[in-house]
Scaffold this active site. Structure first.
Site, short mmCIF file in Angstrom:
data_model
loop_
_atom_site.label_atom_id
_atom_site.label_comp_id
_atom_site.label_asym_id
_atom_site.label_seq_id
_atom_site.Cartn_x
_atom_site.Cartn_y
_atom_site.Cartn_z
CB ALA A 292 -0.89 -0.02 1.23
N GLY B 138 0.61 -4.86 0.87
CA GLY B 138 -0.57 -4.90 0.01
C GLY B 138 -0.33 -5.60 -1.31
CD GLU C 13 -2.27 -7.20 2.96
OE1 GLU C 13 -1.86 -6.09 2.58
OE2 GLU C 13 -2.88 -7.36 4.02
CD GLU D 56 1.83 -5.35 5.72
OE1 GLU D 56 2.58 -6.29 6.09
OE2 GLU D 56 1.09 -5.43 4.73
#
Ligand code: CAA
Length: 258
Positions: free
Chosen positions: A66, A109, A112, A132
């Site tokens: 992200a 992300g 993911e 993260e």
């Protein structure tokens, strides 16, 4: 609809290709790229001329996570009220089989997003991680949940709690990756796999993907019930009669995707 700026979209035969294209940020997933990926994927999903979707990035990065710079100043109220990752579940919910073609970094992300796809084909250069914890947060687009289901608690905890990156080979051994191929061959190999899938009967692909999803979401008894009904429903399709007749007549099936 305005042309996308952070992805490239292309149709090749029955395969829809989406290429993440924010090289300046290693394809970090910001709000715009989420909107554009979800719009492209849902448009392919609505088109019966598409039987498989490929999602890929660059040689250096599938996606490095992200977008940290976009997230940094947000408050918990922003997350709860605005739901900035709120469109990703629409990507995970599409009916068409999706192949992630992963080269380079698939982190946070990015890992993911790959796990929202049905097959993950990795270049031998690929690196997977959920780093993260290094940023003072935890995975936020399904990482803790899908990783445990994909590779089991102890392998997942090793990635999520240490933040360490793993190689394509280790990811394949753990069950996170479907196949590993030489980096130079990645897109050709994935094109062959995607064309092969897209040539199958669309109703059977939709039903098979839904049944696979049920395996992750329900009890064994409910999943088996779902599969039994999905299997029975195929016998009202043209393509089931055609597929079985073609087998009996020793010829290739001519699927109409109906
Ligand atoms: N968000 C925003 N920008 C990013 C980014 C990210 N996730 N990852 C890389 N970039 C940017 C860098 O800031 C840099 O831009 P500038 O030149 O403008 O500074 C550019 O991409 C190139 O990156 P690097 O110079 O860092 O490249 P490198 O080859 O030295 O390192 C890397 C590559 C190891 C992947 C490193 O970029 C890195 O560690 N990135 C962050 C990985 C990460 O922590 N991902 C998790 C994000 S949080 C998340 O995803 C939460 C969630 O679950 C939803």
């Amino acid at each position: 609809m305005t042309a996308p700026e952070t992805i490239q979209v292309e149709t090749r035969g029955r395969v829809g290709w989406i290429t993440l294209d924010r090289p300046e940020a290693l394809n970090a997933l910001n709000a715009q790229i989420m909107r554009e990926v979800v719009a492209a994927a849902t448009a392919f999903d609505a088109d019966p001329a598409i039987g498989a979707i490929v999602l890929t990035g660059s040689a250096k990065a599938f996606a490095a996570g992200a977008d940290i710079k976009e997230m940094e100043a947000k408050t918990s109220v922003d997350w709860l009220v605005d739901d900035p990752f709120g469109e990703w579940p629409r990507f995970a919910a599409i009916r068409t089989p999706v192949i992630a073609a992963v080269s380079g970094y698939a982190l946070g992300g990015g890992c993911e997003l790959a796990m929202m796809c049905d097959l993950i084909v990795a270049a031998d250069s690929a690196r997977f991680g959920q780093p993260e914890v290094n940023l003072g947060v935890l995975p936020g687009i399904g990482g803790t949940q899908r990783l445990v289901r994909a590779i089991g608690y102890y392998k997942a905890a090793d990635m999520v709690l240490t933040g360490r990156l793993i190689s394509a080979e280790d990811a394949e051994r753990a069950g996170l990756v479907s196949r590993v191929v030489p980096a130079d061959d990645l897109l050709d190999e994935v094109a062959t796999i995607a064309e092969g899938i897209a040539a199958k009967s669309l109703p059977s692909l939709y039903a098979a993907k839904a049944a696979l999803d049920a395996a992750l979401e329900t009890s064994l008894a409910e999943g088996l019930r779902f599969e039994r009904h999905a299997f029975a429903a195929q016998f009202d399709t043209h393509d089931q009669k055609e597929g079985m007749a073609a087998f009996r007549e020793k010829r290739d099936p001519d699927f109409t995707h109906r």
